[in-house]
Design a protein around this motif. Structure first.
Motif, short mmCIF file in Angstrom:
data_model
loop_
_atom_site.label_atom_id
_atom_site.label_comp_id
_atom_site.label_asym_id
_atom_site.label_seq_id
_atom_site.Cartn_x
_atom_site.Cartn_y
_atom_site.Cartn_z
N ALA A 101 0.85 -0.91 -0.08
CA ALA A 101 -0.13 -0.42 -0.01
C ALA A 101 0.98 1.61 0.24
N GLN A 104 2.26 1.75 -3.20
CA GLN A 104 1.27 1.73 -4.55
C GLN A 104 1.04 3.44 -4.05
N ILE A 105 0.60 3.81 -3.34
CA ILE A 105 0.47 5.25 -2.82
C ILE A 105 1.75 6.14 -3.45
N VAL A 108 1.89 6.40 -7.06
CA VAL A 108 0.25 7.87 -7.67
C VAL A 108 0.61 8.59 -6.91
N ALA A 114 -4.18 6.46 -11.01
CA ALA A 114 -5.04 6.19 -10.16
C ALA A 114 -5.55 4.98 -9.84
N LEU A 117 -5.26 2.45 -6.76
CA LEU A 117 -5.69 2.83 -5.75
C LEU A 117 -7.04 2.09 -5.72
N THR A 120 -4.90 -0.85 -3.57
CA THR A 120 -5.04 0.32 -2.32
C THR A 120 -5.49 -0.41 -1.23
#
Length: 160
Positions: A101, A104-105, A108, A114, A117, A120
């Motif tokens: 997570a 991934q954040i 982005v 996006a 997400l 995520t």
């Protein structure tokens, strides 16, 4: 002080197994070059249809290799949690999900599309659930006692 109710061990193990099934279903296409190329194209179409911000770059050999390595490892890890769920595997998977997570954040925030997400959200949900207190063991990585373990058959003594 707020009380967080602990999960029963059987329920916790069902969550670990469910996270394995989720990962297997979502990640198996990453393990093979032709299925990942198809999935990536579908994600690109969906991102364009939804007009999501960020970029999905064209695949090259290095992207494909990294996706296939990730997919292969996650498929094996998923099967381990499906066939032999345990507190240890659940806690370790929870750590991996928080790391996934975070990256991934980060991606982005640095221009990745996006659509990432959507994945995520599930990482965070399963991460929290797999770090939820379990009756009799709380937040421990392993159950108390040097020879006890919590697995799909319940508490057991080593060697039995």
């Amino acid at each position: 002080m707020h009380y967080i109710p602990a999960l029963a061990s059987a329920r916790y193990l069902r969550i670990v197994r469910a996270s394995g099934w989720y990962d297997l279903l979502v990640t198996w296409p990453f393990a093979l070059p032709w299925t990942f190329a198809w999935l990536y194209a579908q994600l690109n179409l969906l991102a364009q249809t939804l007009a999501l911000p960020g970029t999905l770059h064209s695949l090259d050999t290095t992207h494909m290799l990294l996706a296939n390595l990730l997919g292969s490892v996650v498929v094996v890890w998923s099967v381990a949690r499906i066939v032999a769920p345990s507190l240890l595997l659940g806690r370790l998977d929870g750590v991996a999900r928080f790391l996934f997570a975070a990256w991934q954040i980060y991606a982005v925030a640095h221009g990745a599309n996006a659509i990432v997400l959507g994945f995520t959200l599930f990482e965070l949900i399963f991460g929290v659930l797999q770090w939820w207190p379990v009756a009799g063991v709380g937040m421990a990585l392993c159950p108390p006692g040097p020879t006890r373990r919590l697995n799909a058959q319940g508490p057991a003594r080593a060697g039995t």
